[in-house]
Design a protein around this motif. Sequence first.
Motif, PDB file in Angstrom:
ATOM      1  N   ILE A  58     -16.239 -29.315  84.447  1.00  0.00           N
ATOM      2  CA  ILE A  58     -16.488 -29.063  82.782  1.00  0.00           C
ATOM      3  C   ILE A  58     -18.045 -28.682  82.054  1.00  0.00           C
ATOM      4  O   ILE A  58     -18.305 -29.312  81.119  1.00  0.00           O
ATOM      5  CB  ILE A  58     -16.736 -31.040  82.434  1.00  0.00           C
ATOM      6  N   CYS A  75     -23.082 -27.279  79.128  1.00  0.00           N
ATOM      7  CA  CYS A  75     -22.286 -28.377  79.110  1.00  0.00           C
ATOM      8  C   CYS A  75     -21.257 -27.058  78.303  1.00  0.00           C
ATOM      9  O   CYS A  75     -21.236 -27.712  76.840  1.00  0.00           O
ATOM     10  CB  CYS A  75     -22.554 -29.868  79.222  1.00  0.00           C
ATOM     11  N   SER A  76     -19.847 -27.937  77.917  1.00  0.00           N
ATOM     12  CA  SER A  76     -18.376 -27.608  77.062  1.00  0.00           C
ATOM     13  C   SER A  76     -19.414 -28.412  75.811  1.00  0.00           C
ATOM     14  O   SER A  76     -18.427 -27.920  74.735  1.00  0.00           O
ATOM     15  CB  SER A  76     -17.325 -28.220  77.806  1.00  0.00           C
TER      16      SER A  76
END
Length: 353
Positions: free
Chosen positions: A166, A192-193
């Motif tokens: 992710i 982070c996405s």
Amino acid sequence: MYKVEWSEEMEILIGPYHDFICEVLKFVNEEPKFIVKQDSDTSVLKKKMQTMVKEESNIYSFFEVAIRTNLKEYICELKYEGINLLDQYNEFVDNYENFLSLEWNANITYSKQVTEAFEYFYTDLIHGKIFNDLIGESNAIKEFRERITLESTCPYCDIHDMEFDIASIDHFIPKARYPLLAIYPKNLVVACSACNDRIKKEKLYLPIIHPYFNNLDDYFCFTYKNNVIEFEFLDHISVGDREKVENFFKLFNIEKRYNRYCQKKLKRLKEEIQRNVIKLIKSSKDITIGEIESNIREEICEQYNYILKEKKIDPLTKLRLDYLKQMSKEDLSDLSLYIANENSYKPIAFGMN
């Protein structure tokens, strides 16, 4: 939220991308030079490369990659530009931090062909087996993402653990607007996405700080009052640095996200301190409010030291550490009384035996 140290391992993995771009753009400036497009240009370029590979004086290491991939077609397109892209690239790299501080202006426009070529470098070429077998480390960009995500939180928000599946690689200066930096190593940040794919996207606010060059922790502290998380600048921070931090917070929507999703972390932390102190004094028959407060402060200190060890590893360490600092400076008599009541006995008067 914390500075990411540019390590020797990171340099080994993706540092060769910079040398690769410099070599490609140097060759773009050399013969053969194409003025009017012809169908035979790619074949001419390929034969030139094949000839040069055999020469002892050859200084280029990317020819085999170009011969065996679509790189040669994109080099052809760059030759048609008729401009010195190498100079433009080196100038941008040399002024990368100055650009972020608004001390240098990248007054450059890029053609569709340049944008597509550098998009190809990032999206296809550096992920391919041929490139990775011949340039730098095997599958370097994947390895880079994997190494950074191990026991690490997002350097932008500190909210999320960065699990490999992710996390994504962000172009801090967006490649859609500044394609020459598409594979410039220090423009690639593992995040982070949520920060990269859903919040930042192609936005950029200048001036701004950068996690490879700045430690955001040095500029401000979080405060938690009246159920609102805010941030306060440290006294020594200049007006210019304040603007950089404010733009960083704006870019990643920090205040709104923290108040929506992170308040419960502070509430649980305070509850944990309360529970631990209640357990500690449960068997005490005679105890003063002052002694309860002293136990609270000791527990705050223990929690602080424990969380400090998990800095950059556990989520929200900056928020929790700042909250504990804030608690340690506050009057804790009300909390002491609350704990006394929870313990179901009347404590001896404050500070007296």
